[in-house]
Design a protein around this motif. Structure first.
Motif, PDB file in Angstrom:
ATOM      1  N   TYR A  23      57.668  63.844   4.740  1.00 29.13           N
ATOM      2  CA  TYR A  23      58.598  63.397   5.771  1.00 29.13           C
ATOM      3  C   TYR A  23      58.322  61.919   6.005  1.00 29.13           C
ATOM      4  N   LEU A  24      59.350  61.211   6.379  1.00 34.06           N
ATOM      5  CA  LEU A  24      59.221  59.801   6.727  1.00 34.06           C
ATOM      6  C   LEU A  24      59.186  59.692   8.239  1.00 34.06           C
ATOM      7  N   GLY A  25      58.151  59.038   8.758  1.00 31.41           N
ATOM      8  CA  GLY A  25      58.022  58.896  10.202  1.00 31.41           C
ATOM      9  C   GLY A  25      57.515  57.516  10.567  1.00 31.41           C
ATOM     10  N   GLN A  26      57.440  57.276  11.874  1.00 27.79           N
ATOM     11  CA  GLN A  26      57.015  55.980  12.393  1.00 27.79           C
ATOM     12  C   GLN A  26      55.749  56.163  13.222  1.00 27.79           C
ATOM     13  N   ILE A  27      54.740  55.357  12.936  1.00 27.84           N
ATOM     14  CA  ILE A  27      53.476  55.439  13.668  1.00 27.84           C
ATOM     15  C   ILE A  27      53.692  54.978  15.109  1.00 27.84           C
ATOM     16  N   THR A  28      53.264  55.827  16.063  1.00 28.40           N
ATOM     17  CA  THR A  28      53.377  55.482  17.482  1.00 28.40           C
ATOM     18  C   THR A  28      52.029  55.237  18.137  1.00 28.40           C
ATOM     19  N   ASN A  29      50.955  55.737  17.515  1.00 21.93           N
ATOM     20  CA  ASN A  29      49.627  55.563  18.084  1.00 21.93           C
ATOM     21  C   ASN A  29      48.589  55.702  16.977  1.00 21.93           C
ATOM     22  N   ILE A  30      47.513  54.941  17.091  1.00 23.05           N
ATOM     23  CA  ILE A  30      46.407  55.033  16.146  1.00 23.05           C
ATOM     24  C   ILE A  30      45.109  55.205  16.924  1.00 23.05           C
ATOM     25  N   ASP A  31      44.349  56.235  16.552  1.00 26.09           N
ATOM     26  CA  ASP A  31      43.029  56.467  17.127  1.00 26.09           C
ATOM     27  C   ASP A  31      42.010  56.055  16.072  1.00 26.09           C
ATOM     28  N   GLU A  32      41.547  54.815  16.187  1.00 28.71           N
ATOM     29  CA  GLU A  32      40.624  54.260  15.187  1.00 28.71           C
ATOM     30  C   GLU A  32      39.320  55.048  15.123  1.00 28.71           C
ATOM     31  N   GLU A  33      38.823  55.507  16.265  1.00 32.98           N
ATOM     32  CA  GLU A  33      37.550  56.234  16.290  1.00 32.98           C
ATOM     33  C   GLU A  33      37.615  57.527  15.493  1.00 32.98           C
ATOM     34  N   LYS A  34      38.719  58.269  15.639  1.00 32.89           N
ATOM     35  CA  LYS A  34      38.866  59.549  14.945  1.00 32.89           C
ATOM     36  C   LYS A  34      39.514  59.396  13.577  1.00 32.89           C
ATOM     37  N   GLY A  35      40.143  58.246  13.321  1.00 33.91           N
ATOM     38  CA  GLY A  35      40.797  58.030  12.038  1.00 33.91           C
ATOM     39  C   GLY A  35      42.119  58.747  11.897  1.00 33.91           C
ATOM     40  N   PHE A  36      42.804  58.964  13.022  1.00 33.89           N
ATOM     41  CA  PHE A  36      44.085  59.667  13.031  1.00 33.89           C
ATOM     42  C   PHE A  36      45.195  58.765  13.550  1.00 33.89           C
ATOM     43  N   ALA A  37      46.418  59.048  13.070  1.00 38.08           N
ATOM     44  CA  ALA A  37      47.600  58.344  13.561  1.00 38.08           C
ATOM     45  C   ALA A  37      48.606  59.381  14.050  1.00 38.08           C
ATOM     46  N   THR A  38      49.274  59.073  15.145  1.00 38.17           N
ATOM     47  CA  THR A  38      50.369  59.902  15.644  1.00 38.17           C
ATOM     48  C   THR A  38      51.660  59.340  15.071  1.00 38.17           C
ATOM     49  N   VAL A  39      52.468  60.223  14.495  1.00 38.73           N
ATOM     50  CA  VAL A  39      53.694  59.807  13.828  1.00 38.73           C
ATOM     51  C   VAL A  39      54.890  60.489  14.479  1.00 38.73           C
ATOM     52  N   TYR A  40      55.927  59.701  14.773  1.00 41.21           N
ATOM     53  CA  TYR A  40      57.172  60.213  15.356  1.00 41.21           C
ATOM     54  C   TYR A  40      58.227  60.291  14.260  1.00 41.21           C
ATOM     55  N   PHE A  41      58.931  61.411  14.211  1.00 44.05           N
ATOM     56  CA  PHE A  41      59.983  61.618  13.231  1.00 44.05           C
ATOM     57  C   PHE A  41      61.335  61.491  13.927  1.00 44.05           C
ATOM     58  N   HIS A  42      62.038  60.428  13.619  1.00 46.72           N
ATOM     59  CA  HIS A  42      63.358  60.205  14.207  1.00 46.72           C
ATOM     60  C   HIS A  42      64.319  61.292  13.741  1.00 46.72           C
ATOM     61  N   ASP A  43      65.304  61.599  14.568  1.00 42.70           N
ATOM     62  CA  ASP A  43      66.271  62.656  14.252  1.00 42.70           C
ATOM     63  C   ASP A  43      67.677  62.169  14.596  1.00 42.70           C
ATOM     64  N   PRO A  44      68.191  61.185  13.837  1.00 41.25           N
ATOM     65  CA  PRO A  44      69.480  60.599  14.195  1.00 41.25           C
ATOM     66  C   PRO A  44      70.665  61.558  14.087  1.00 41.25           C
ATOM     67  N   LYS A  45      70.511  62.644  13.360  1.00 44.39           N
ATOM     68  CA  LYS A  45      71.624  63.598  13.214  1.00 44.39           C
ATOM     69  C   LYS A  45      71.382  64.891  13.987  1.00 44.39           C
ATOM     70  N   ASN A  46      70.376  64.886  14.876  1.00 47.02           N
ATOM     71  CA  ASN A  46      70.086  66.011  15.767  1.00 47.02           C
ATOM     72  C   ASN A  46      69.847  67.324  15.013  1.00 47.02           C
ATOM     73  N   LEU A  47      69.116  67.264  13.916  1.00 45.11           N
ATOM     74  CA  LEU A  47      68.842  68.467  13.133  1.00 45.11           C
ATOM     75  C   LEU A  47      67.884  69.418  13.834  1.00 45.11           C
ATOM     76  N   ARG A  48      67.087  68.909  14.748  1.00 46.40           N
ATOM     77  CA  ARG A  48      66.158  69.790  15.472  1.00 46.40           C
ATOM     78  C   ARG A  48      66.894  70.834  16.303  1.00 46.40           C
ATOM     79  N   ALA A  49      68.135  70.565  16.632  1.00 45.69           N
ATOM     80  CA  ALA A  49      68.930  71.542  17.376  1.00 45.69           C
ATOM     81  C   ALA A  49      69.150  72.809  16.542  1.00 45.69           C
TER      82      ALA A  49
END
Length: 87
Positions: A23-49
């Motif tokens: 999936y293609l997503g956008q990084i919204t937060n990075i936790d350098e200590e844990k080595g993790f990134a939070t990624v947001y997946f945009h839904d311009p066509k409202n497929l989650r519905a």
């Protein structure tokens, strides 16, 4: 180095080291200590519905993510493939 705001390719298979689905997503937060990134997946066509399994935000180990460069003002096309078939 990955930064907040970058678009990244995220593995979505059970075996992320040998992933075939991304999936293609956008990084919204990075936790350098844990080595993790939070990624947001945009839904311009409202497929989650229609597909409740599509989550809007997930966390990934930084080494699983690959930056995907995109030009400003680029058009976005979505390709949705449901199920896995043989043949």
């Amino acid at each position: 180095m990955l930064e907040v705001g970058m678009y990244v390719r995220c593995p979505m298979d059970e075996q992320p080291n040998n992933a075939r689905t991304f999936y293609l997503g956008q990084i919204t937060n990075i936790d350098e200590e844990k080595g993790f990134a939070t990624v947001y997946f945009h839904d311009p066509k409202n497929l989650r519905a229609f597909f409740s399994e599509l989550q809007d935000t997930l966390s990934f180990p930084m080494n699983w993510l690959v930056r995907v460069p995109a030009l400003d003002e680029s058009d976005v096309n979505e390709v949705i493939k449901l199920g896995h078939g043989k043949g």
